[in-house]
Design an enzyme around this catalytic site. Structure first.
Site, mmCIF file in Angstrom:
data_model
loop_
_atom_site.group_PDB
_atom_site.id
_atom_site.type_symbol
_atom_site.label_atom_id
_atom_site.label_comp_id
_atom_site.label_asym_id
_atom_site.label_seq_id
_atom_site.Cartn_x
_atom_site.Cartn_y
_atom_site.Cartn_z
ATOM 1 N N TYR A 25 23.720 -121.317 -35.501
ATOM 2 C CA TYR A 25 24.575 -122.494 -35.307
ATOM 3 C C TYR A 25 23.769 -123.627 -34.681
ATOM 4 O O TYR A 25 23.828 -124.771 -35.146
ATOM 5 C CB TYR A 25 25.784 -122.116 -34.446
ATOM 6 N N GLU A 47 37.347 -127.785 -31.761
ATOM 7 C CA GLU A 47 37.044 -128.200 -30.393
ATOM 8 C C GLU A 47 38.303 -128.112 -29.534
ATOM 9 O O GLU A 47 38.234 -127.741 -28.362
ATOM 10 C CB GLU A 47 36.447 -129.609 -30.354
ATOM 11 N N TRP A 55 32.553 -121.620 -26.658
ATOM 12 C CA TRP A 55 32.391 -121.936 -28.071
ATOM 13 C C TRP A 55 32.132 -120.666 -28.871
ATOM 14 O O TRP A 55 32.576 -120.543 -30.008
ATOM 15 C CB TRP A 55 31.268 -122.951 -28.278
#
Length: 196
Positions: A25, A47, A55
């Site tokens: 990522y 988000e 995350w």
């Protein structure tokens, strides 16, 4: 203070970019521009789902989010019924938070309404700063900015939810509107927007 670190492959990365689950990522997606309403809507929603969580939790569930939210097609997400929301509340493949699920549906409706004006992408891009941070270590990473605060207010005024200044700043980071790869990280400047 934690600065960029060299990995076993010889590449210097942000310290979080060395975690196996986050490395790809970091190296291929984070901080890169996205194109199209669905891509920006996805980043905005994810988000929001991250708020209060890591995350990594959301990234591990991203495939399922894409499935249950129909590839983040705003028209389809806006059409989710109350029964659909109840079904999603039992889906262990996503974070089962009613307020966040309902915010995604509300945000889809707000995204559709924006089409008659500037559109979601242009609205968000309109809050891009004139300069980007140049953090040398993680202690210098901002959590929000005047621009993310203004974007948060603009989105809330348009009916969006789960779009506080920290969330909108994370959106700006994720999509390359700001570049918070640490100075020295091999991905710094990769978006092409903020060449060093």
């Amino acid at each position: 203070m934690t600065g960029p670190l060299a990995g076993d492959d010889g590449l210097v990365r942000c310290p979080w970019g060395h975690l196996p689950a986050l490395r790809d990522y970091h190296d291929t997606e984070w901080g890169m521009p996205v194109s199209g309403e669905a891509a920006m809507f996805e980043r905005l929603c994810l988000e929001g789902f991250q708020a209060g969580l890591s995350w990594l939790t959301i990234l591990n569930k991203r495939a399922r989010y894409r499935e249950v939210f129909h590839g983040f097609d705003a028209d389809r997400v806006a059409g989710l019924s109350d029964d659909d929301v109840e079904r999603l509340m039992t889906d262990t493949g996503i974070v089962r938070n009613r307020a966040k699920i309902e915010a995604a549906r509300r945000n889809a409706r707000a995204t559709i309404e924006l089409r008659a004006d500037v559109g979601l992408e242009a609205l968000i891009e309109g809050f891009a700063p004139d300069r980007t941070p140049r953090p040398r270590d993680t202690s210098e990473l901002p959590g929000f900015s005047p621009e993310s605060t203004a974007l948060s207010k603009a989105l809330k005024k348009r009916g969006f939810g789960f779009v506080g200044p920290t969330t909108t700043y994370a959106l700006m980071e994720a999509t390359g509107i700001v570049d918070t790869h640490l100075v020295g990280c091999f991905r710094r400047g990769a978006s092409g927007r903020w060449p060093d």
